[in-house]
Design an enzyme around this catalytic site. Sequence first.
Site, short mmCIF file in Angstrom:
data_model
loop_
_atom_site.label_atom_id
_atom_site.label_comp_id
_atom_site.label_asym_id
_atom_site.label_seq_id
_atom_site.Cartn_x
_atom_site.Cartn_y
_atom_site.Cartn_z
N ASN A 56 -37.60 -62.06 -53.52
CA ASN A 56 -37.61 -60.92 -54.43
C ASN A 56 -36.20 -60.38 -54.62
OD1 ASN A 56 -37.89 -59.97 -51.73
ND2 ASN A 56 -38.81 -58.06 -52.38
N GLU A 66 -34.53 -57.02 -56.30
CA GLU A 66 -34.79 -55.71 -56.88
C GLU A 66 -33.61 -55.23 -57.73
OE1 GLU A 66 -36.13 -53.28 -53.58
OE2 GLU A 66 -38.06 -54.36 -53.56
N CYS A 101 -40.33 -60.61 -58.40
CA CYS A 101 -41.01 -61.03 -57.17
C CYS A 101 -40.51 -62.40 -56.71
CB CYS A 101 -42.50 -61.11 -57.40
SG CYS A 101 -43.32 -59.51 -57.49
N GLU A 141 -42.29 -64.97 -55.86
CA GLU A 141 -43.03 -66.07 -56.50
C GLU A 141 -42.41 -66.42 -57.85
OE1 GLU A 141 -44.19 -63.32 -55.17
OE2 GLU A 141 -46.23 -63.52 -54.42
N CYS A 175 -48.93 -60.39 -55.93
CA CYS A 175 -49.34 -59.28 -56.80
C CYS A 175 -50.08 -59.84 -58.01
CB CYS A 175 -48.13 -58.45 -57.23
SG CYS A 175 -47.12 -59.23 -58.51
N1 THU Z 1 -43.18 -58.51 -54.04
C1 THU Z 1 -43.04 -59.86 -54.13
O1 THU Z 1 -41.92 -60.39 -54.10
N2 THU Z 1 -44.16 -60.61 -54.26
C2 THU Z 1 -45.42 -60.10 -54.31
O2 THU Z 1 -46.35 -60.82 -54.63
C3 THU Z 1 -45.65 -58.69 -53.96
C4 THU Z 1 -44.45 -57.82 -54.08
C5 THU Z 1 -41.96 -57.69 -53.93
C6 THU Z 1 -41.65 -56.90 -55.18
C7 THU Z 1 -40.79 -55.78 -54.61
O3 THU Z 1 -39.45 -56.23 -54.54
C8 THU Z 1 -41.31 -55.60 -53.20
O4 THU Z 1 -42.09 -56.74 -52.90
C9 THU Z 1 -42.15 -54.36 -53.02
O5 THU Z 1 -43.14 -54.29 -53.97
#
Ligand code: THU
Length: 136
Positions: free
Chosen positions: A45, A47, A56, A58, A89
Amino acid sequence: MDEALQSELLATARAARAAAYAPYSNYLVGAALLAEDGRIFGGCNVENAAYPQGVCAEAGAISAMVLAGQRRARAVLVAGGGAHLCTPCGGCRQKLREFCGDPKTFVVMAANENGVQRRWTLEDLLPQSFGPDHLA
Ligand code: THU
């Protein structure tokens, strides 16, 4: 899936997680996507100060696979930290749907610090999904 392959996916997801850029949530995630040709693609991930612009783990792995010329995957392993399990998610479930072939056979694994704890098919996590076939 044999144990050696699962270990390889776990190692890739954990290495990706170690590279995650998540200074706002401090929630580090790594993913490893197994392409149909056997190659494994990692993603983490990433941000952003403008929060909704984060991506994310994935999604990063999917981008790496597509960039490498692969458009079909067999499985994904998502690695979170501690005892916690990170499941994909909703948006990522749909992104995976695009490249999964058959949702009934595509495998999603969730790992924590102790290894893989849960395993589903994409059909379990995104039943009755909308996919490329609908537009064919
Ligand atoms: N996140 C992912 O990378 N994958 C997911 O399937 C769930 C959430 C990340 C997004 C964000 O950077 C952090 O987790 C908190 O939501």
